[in-house]
Design an enzyme around this catalytic site. Sequence first.
Site, PDB file in Angstrom:
ATOM      1  N   GLY A   1     -27.124   0.065  31.881  1.00 31.32           N
ATOM      2  CA  GLY A   1     -25.802   0.160  32.496  1.00 31.32           C
ATOM      3  C   GLY A   1     -25.389   1.538  32.968  1.00 31.32           C
ATOM      4  O   GLY A   1     -24.605   1.675  33.908  1.00 31.32           O
TER       5      GLY A   1
ATOM      6  N   ASP B   1     -22.442   3.775  29.672  1.00 30.73           N
ATOM      7  CA  ASP B   1     -21.613   3.149  30.706  1.00 30.73           C
ATOM      8  C   ASP B   1     -20.166   2.969  30.260  1.00 30.73           C
ATOM      9  O   ASP B   1     -19.239   3.424  30.916  1.00 30.73           O
ATOM     10  CB  ASP B   1     -22.219   1.798  31.154  1.00 30.73           C
ATOM     11  CG  ASP B   1     -22.571   0.860  30.004  1.00 30.73           C
ATOM     12  OD1 ASP B   1     -22.231   1.160  28.830  1.00 30.73           O
ATOM     13  OD2 ASP B   1     -23.195  -0.185  30.273  1.00 30.73           O
TER      14      ASP B   1
ATOM     15  N   ASP C   1     -16.374   0.186  24.217  1.00 34.25           N
ATOM     16  CA  ASP C   1     -15.526  -0.987  24.006  1.00 34.25           C
ATOM     17  C   ASP C   1     -15.050  -0.957  22.545  1.00 34.25           C
ATOM     18  O   ASP C   1     -14.109  -0.221  22.235  1.00 34.25           O
ATOM     19  CB  ASP C   1     -16.388  -2.214  24.348  1.00 34.25           C
ATOM     20  CG  ASP C   1     -15.621  -3.507  24.418  1.00 34.25           C
ATOM     21  OD1 ASP C   1     -14.626  -3.571  25.146  1.00 34.25           O
ATOM     22  OD2 ASP C   1     -16.026  -4.470  23.756  1.00 34.25           O
TER      23      ASP C   1
ATOM     24  N   GLY D   1     -16.606   0.467  20.267  1.00 33.50           N
ATOM     25  CA  GLY D   1     -17.044   1.777  19.769  1.00 33.50           C
ATOM     26  C   GLY D   1     -18.198   1.681  18.782  1.00 33.50           C
ATOM     27  O   GLY D   1     -18.788   2.691  18.394  1.00 33.50           O
TER      28      GLY D   1
ATOM     29  N   THR E   1     -21.308   0.427  18.986  1.00 31.22           N
ATOM     30  CA  THR E   1     -22.659   0.790  19.435  1.00 31.22           C
ATOM     31  C   THR E   1     -22.840   2.306  19.401  1.00 31.22           C
ATOM     32  O   THR E   1     -23.816   2.820  18.845  1.00 31.22           O
ATOM     33  CB  THR E   1     -22.902   0.276  20.873  1.00 31.22           C
ATOM     34  OG1 THR E   1     -22.663  -1.129  20.895  1.00 31.22           O
ATOM     35  CG2 THR E   1     -24.318   0.547  21.329  1.00 31.22           C
ATOM     36  N   LEU E   2     -21.891   3.026  19.978  1.00 34.02           N
ATOM     37  CA  LEU E   2     -22.053   4.484  20.067  1.00 34.02           C
ATOM     38  C   LEU E   2     -21.922   5.157  18.706  1.00 34.02           C
ATOM     39  O   LEU E   2     -22.630   6.130  18.432  1.00 34.02           O
ATOM     40  CB  LEU E   2     -21.030   5.068  21.038  1.00 34.02           C
ATOM     41  CG  LEU E   2     -21.498   5.114  22.486  1.00 34.02           C
ATOM     42  CD1 LEU E   2     -20.388   5.618  23.386  1.00 34.02           C
ATOM     43  CD2 LEU E   2     -22.727   6.011  22.632  1.00 34.02           C
TER      44      LEU E   2
ATOM     45  N   LYS F   1     -12.487   1.606  27.108  1.00 28.23           N
ATOM     46  CA  LYS F   1     -11.412   0.625  26.881  1.00 28.23           C
ATOM     47  C   LYS F   1     -10.818   0.898  25.506  1.00 28.23           C
ATOM     48  O   LYS F   1     -11.168   0.229  24.531  1.00 28.23           O
ATOM     49  CB  LYS F   1     -11.989  -0.797  26.868  1.00 28.23           C
ATOM     50  CG  LYS F   1     -12.469  -1.344  28.180  1.00 28.23           C
ATOM     51  CD  LYS F   1     -12.897  -2.806  27.938  1.00 28.23           C
ATOM     52  CE  LYS F   1     -13.696  -3.369  29.057  1.00 28.23           C
ATOM     53  NZ  LYS F   1     -14.276  -4.687  28.732  1.00 28.23           N
TER      54      LYS F   1
ATOM     55  N   PHE G   1     -12.951  -7.330  32.100  1.00 22.63           N
ATOM     56  CA  PHE G   1     -14.409  -7.295  32.179  1.00 22.63           C
ATOM     57  C   PHE G   1     -14.825  -6.697  33.513  1.00 22.63           C
ATOM     58  O   PHE G   1     -14.466  -7.200  34.575  1.00 22.63           O
ATOM     59  CB  PHE G   1     -15.010  -8.691  32.000  1.00 22.63           C
ATOM     60  CG  PHE G   1     -16.495  -8.621  31.810  1.00 22.63           C
ATOM     61  CD1 PHE G   1     -17.033  -8.289  30.571  1.00 22.63           C
ATOM     62  CD2 PHE G   1     -17.367  -8.849  32.867  1.00 22.63           C
ATOM     63  CE1 PHE G   1     -18.405  -8.184  30.387  1.00 22.63           C
ATOM     64  CE2 PHE G   1     -18.744  -8.746  32.694  1.00 22.63           C
ATOM     65  CZ  PHE G   1     -19.258  -8.418  31.455  1.00 22.63           C
TER      66      PHE G   1
ATOM     67  N   ASP H   1     -23.340  -4.868  34.469  1.00 19.27           N
ATOM     68  CA  ASP H   1     -23.760  -6.219  34.879  1.00 19.27           C
ATOM     69  C   ASP H   1     -22.902  -7.323  34.278  1.00 19.27           C
ATOM     70  O   ASP H   1     -22.175  -7.116  33.307  1.00 19.27           O
ATOM     71  CB  ASP H   1     -25.199  -6.477  34.425  1.00 19.27           C
ATOM     72  CG  ASP H   1     -25.297  -6.742  32.926  1.00 19.27           C
ATOM     73  OD1 ASP H   1     -24.696  -5.971  32.160  1.00 19.27           O
ATOM     74  OD2 ASP H   1     -25.944  -7.729  32.525  1.00 19.27           O
TER      75      ASP H   1
HETATM   76  P1  5GP Z   1     -19.252  -1.621  21.998  1.00 14.46           P
HETATM   77  O1  5GP Z   1     -20.263  -1.498  20.887  1.00 14.46           O
HETATM   78  O2  5GP Z   1     -18.501  -0.355  22.270  1.00 14.46           O
HETATM   79  O3  5GP Z   1     -18.323  -2.781  21.708  1.00 14.46           O
HETATM   80  O4  5GP Z   1     -20.085  -2.112  23.244  1.00 14.46           O
HETATM   81  C1  5GP Z   1     -20.293  -1.351  24.384  1.00 14.46           C
HETATM   82  C2  5GP Z   1     -21.228  -2.117  25.280  1.00 14.46           C
HETATM   83  O5  5GP Z   1     -20.652  -3.389  25.600  1.00 14.46           O
HETATM   84  C3  5GP Z   1     -21.401  -1.424  26.624  1.00 14.46           C
HETATM   85  O6  5GP Z   1     -22.490  -0.517  26.606  1.00 14.46           O
HETATM   86  C4  5GP Z   1     -21.647  -2.588  27.565  1.00 14.46           C
HETATM   87  O7  5GP Z   1     -23.005  -2.925  27.558  1.00 14.46           O
HETATM   88  C5  5GP Z   1     -20.859  -3.717  26.956  1.00 14.46           C
HETATM   89  N1  5GP Z   1     -19.540  -3.891  27.618  1.00 14.46           N
HETATM   90  C6  5GP Z   1     -18.327  -3.681  27.070  1.00 14.46           C
HETATM   91  N2  5GP Z   1     -17.339  -3.960  27.957  1.00 14.46           N
HETATM   92  C7  5GP Z   1     -17.963  -4.336  29.106  1.00 14.46           C
HETATM   93  C8  5GP Z   1     -17.477  -4.727  30.409  1.00 14.46           C
HETATM   94  O8  5GP Z   1     -16.275  -4.799  30.713  1.00 14.46           O
HETATM   95  N3  5GP Z   1     -18.427  -5.033  31.336  1.00 14.46           N
HETATM   96  C9  5GP Z   1     -19.765  -4.972  31.073  1.00 14.46           C
HETATM   97  N4  5GP Z   1     -20.589  -5.299  32.060  1.00 14.46           N
HETATM   98  N5  5GP Z   1     -20.251  -4.617  29.852  1.00 14.46           N
HETATM   99  C10 5GP Z   1     -19.351  -4.284  28.883  1.00 14.46           C
END
Ligand code: 5GP
Length: 182
Positions: free
Chosen positions: A45, A101, A104, A106, A108-109, A132, A153, A160
């Site tokens: 992404g 990318d 969301d 948080g 994963t990071l 977000k 989204f 993607d």
């Molecule tokens: P987190 O662990 O912060 O919830 O997940 C982050 C990952 O979720 C991002 O790297 C991405 O792959 C996916 N993601 C979160 N929100 C969106 C969105 O609005 N659109 C897309 N395409 N992917 C998202």
Amino acid sequence: MKVPNDKINVMISYDEMQSRIKEIANQINKDYKGKSLLVVCILKGAVLFYSDLVRMLDMDVRFDFMTISSYGNSTESTGEVKIKKDLDNSINEQHVLIVEDIVDSGLTLKNLKEVLSTRKPASIKVCCMLDKPSRRKVEMIPDYCCFEIPDKFVVGYGLDYSEEYRQLKDVCFIDPEFAKTL
Ligand code: 5GP
């Protein structure tokens, strides 16, 4: 499922993104002046954002790439990081900038930072294209961020839906009512 064109709207235009990336790059250039920087792209992404950003950096830069996936179902990340493709080289004593990318929940990071921190980098920071903050489940404040966005989204500029729409020039959002049906 295919998303009809009239359900995809521009949120951040290519030109807006370019000028914001320039601002972020200027800040990174100041912060790492005289240092060398290992810039880690989180595939897939972040790839378009990454390629724009690195071309605006003026310190010594090295590239590396990682592919990660989160365990759990497809809409909610558990944050447990599974490394599908690891970095090619050691990050020991390197200044590392993770380029992602979107942040969301948080999870994963946060987990990725913890995993990479055990490899003893000199420093580790996060640069994301989108954030977000309203979706956050754990504390994760990106060191650099182009845009905070509402809870919609988004696709395009590398992002993607089901591996499609990554090539859209602008960051677009899918009509929220339609997104609920995906
Ligand atoms: P987190 O662990 O912060 O919830 O997940 C982050 C990952 O979720 C991002 O790297 C991405 O792959 C996916 N993601 C979160 N929100 C969106 C969105 O609005 N659109 C897309 N395409 N992917 C998202």
